[in-house]
Design an enzyme around this catalytic site. Structure first.
Site, PDB file in Angstrom:
ATOM      1  N   PHE A   1      -4.828  -5.061  12.433  1.00 28.25           N
ATOM      2  CA  PHE A   1      -5.928  -5.257  11.476  1.00 28.25           C
ATOM      3  C   PHE A   1      -5.483  -5.119  10.016  1.00 28.25           C
ATOM      4  CE2 PHE A   1      -7.447  -2.631  15.158  1.00 28.25           C
ATOM      5  CZ  PHE A   1      -7.739  -3.721  15.957  1.00 28.25           C
ATOM      6  N   CYS A   2      -4.278  -5.582   9.704  1.00 27.53           N
ATOM      7  CA  CYS A   2      -3.768  -5.509   8.317  1.00 27.53           C
ATOM      8  C   CYS A   2      -3.856  -4.087   7.770  1.00 27.53           C
ATOM      9  CB  CYS A   2      -4.499  -6.489   7.402  1.00 27.53           C
ATOM     10  SG  CYS A   2      -4.363  -8.180   7.947  1.00 27.53           S
ATOM     11  N   ALA A   3      -3.638  -3.119   8.645  1.00 30.07           N
ATOM     12  CA  ALA A   3      -3.595  -1.716   8.214  1.00 30.07           C
ATOM     13  C   ALA A   3      -2.456  -1.065   8.997  1.00 30.07           C
ATOM     14  CB  ALA A   3      -4.928  -1.029   8.485  1.00 30.07           C
TER      15      ALA A   3
END
Ligand code: PLP
Length: 397
Positions: free
Chosen positions: A349-351
């Site tokens: 999740f782009c984290a």
């Protein structure tokens, strides 16, 4: 009704030949469109023209619609005369704009639990480890602030796109302000679920497509002084007030136009404003109560074979986002789509730093790819049936 979902009866065919309603549980990536946004865009299209530049009726109507949209968004975020509202492409764009508008020498302070959009743009960065409790967040932030000279900006998420947990932004803002630092809130995941207010932050950024207005616009709202003093985000028409014959002979526009170079996304802005208006008129407490009811139904029903992840602990308040650790998140997400007609998201999740920490993994993967977690997220229009369908599907594996 204005907050009804466009396409909430979308059907998908399962391998058995059965046709079922698509259960959309990936709102945190992009929420579906609500009728208020679709209607506002449809109503404007017959009069659609170029904003700010023409004399005809289309241009006049479009300019009025665009500036009215700005006023509505200003009300939605509680903006006062010291603030401005800039339309951007999305949250990533809004935060990059702010990052480029910081006064020279600004120190930025950021926790590493952020979405990459709020981790990567910041110059001169002090990066703090994602805390395990809100108290720890405040402690490590205070320590960083004690060792930071002005100007400084603390930038923090309103709600995590991984765990859904709500960050203590009021307390963070109080603390930062005591040290003369400013605060930016990445409200990409908070704005769709809770009221947001510039009384709790100096800058707020969010995306239309997560706020039920998927027409390609976003918002940066906040204090005007730094924004007015900064170089334009995009150099070109719209951002320039006057241009002389020689290079460098020019005057940049003041106000939001300074950072809105090029033809603005009128339909995107109007769509966002329509949703903001609908939410301003809605009973937010009732919407919140319904979302929390669905959240409890989901969390209580999760099978023992999956582990829900959290940073601040299971009791901490959160929006309608739950991520679970499972053996093969990407494979399971595919099965949920193919065999059950359910849309979720698997990956990091782009984290990446946060997901690595929550899973104990050592590798990163591209946005949206495994390894990682499986995320279930929902909002307006989500039903008991959506929740029960995913619970039943999870129990069957
Ligand atoms: N911040 C958070 C917390 C997000 O969840 C996202 C997107 O998932 C972003 C920022 C970036 O949003 P956008 O892709 O709309 O720029």
């Amino acid at each position: 009704m204005s907050l009804d979902i466009v396409g909430d009866d979308l059907k998908v065919e399962l391998p058995t030949g059965e046709s079922v309603r698509f259960a959309h549980l990936d709102y945190a990536a992009s929420a579906p469109c609500v009728t208020a946004a679709a209607r506002a865009v449809g109503d404007l299209l017959p009069r659609y023209g170029s904003v700010h530049r023409g004399t005809g009726v289309r241009s006049a109507a479009s300019t009025i619609a665009y500036e009215l949209a700005r006023d509505v968004v200003a009300e939605f975020v509680g903006a006062g005369p010291e603030h401005e509202v800039i339309f951007t492409r999305n949250t990533t764009d809004a935060l990059n704009l702010l990052a480029r508008a910081l006064p020279a020498g600004t120190t930025t302070i950021v926790f590493d639990g952020e979405h990459h959009a709020n981790l990567l743009p910041w110059p001169n960065q002090v990066r703090l480890p994602a805390p395990s409790t809100p108290a720890e967040a405040l402690r490590s932030l205070e320590e960083a602030l004690e060792n930071t000279l002005s100007p400084a900006l603390v930038t923090v998420t309103g709600a995590s796109n991984v765990t859904g947990e709500v960050w203590p932004i009021e307390e963070i803002a109080d603390l930062a302000h005591r040290y003369q630092a400013r605060v930016a809130v990445d409200a990409a995941q908070l704005a769709p679920h809770r009221p947001i207010d510039l009384r709790n932050a100096d800058y707020i950024a969010f995306s239309g497509h997560k706020l039920y207005a998927p027409f390609g616009a976003g918002v940066l709202a906040g204090r005007s002084d730094w924004l007015d003093a900064a170089d334009p985000y995009l150099r070109g028409g719209g951002a320039s007030a006057s241009v002389g014959d020689r290079p460098g002979e020019l005057e940049w526009a003041a106000g939001p136009a300074r950072h809105e170079g090029g033809t603005p996304n009128l339909l995107g802005a109007v769509a966002i404003a329509a949703v903001c208006e609908a939410l301003l008129q809605a009973d937010r407490d009732a919407l919140h109560a319904e979302e929390q009811r669905l959240l409890t139904r989901l969390r209580d029903g999760l099978p023992d074979t999956v582990r829900e992840v959290s940073l601040f602990g299971p009791e901490h308040p959160r929006v309608g986002i739950v991520s679970i650790a499972v053996d093969d998140p990407a494979g399971l997400a595919q099965k949920l789509a193919r065999e059950h007609g359910i849309g979720v998201r698997a990956g990091q999740f782009c984290a990446h730093p946060l997901v690595r920490r929550l899973t104990g993994a050592s590798e990163s993967g591209a946005c949206g790819t495994a390894p990682g977690l499986l995320r279930i997220s929902f909002g307006l229009g989500s039903t008991d049936e959506d929740i029960d369908r995913i619970l039943e599907a999870l129990r069957s594996y």
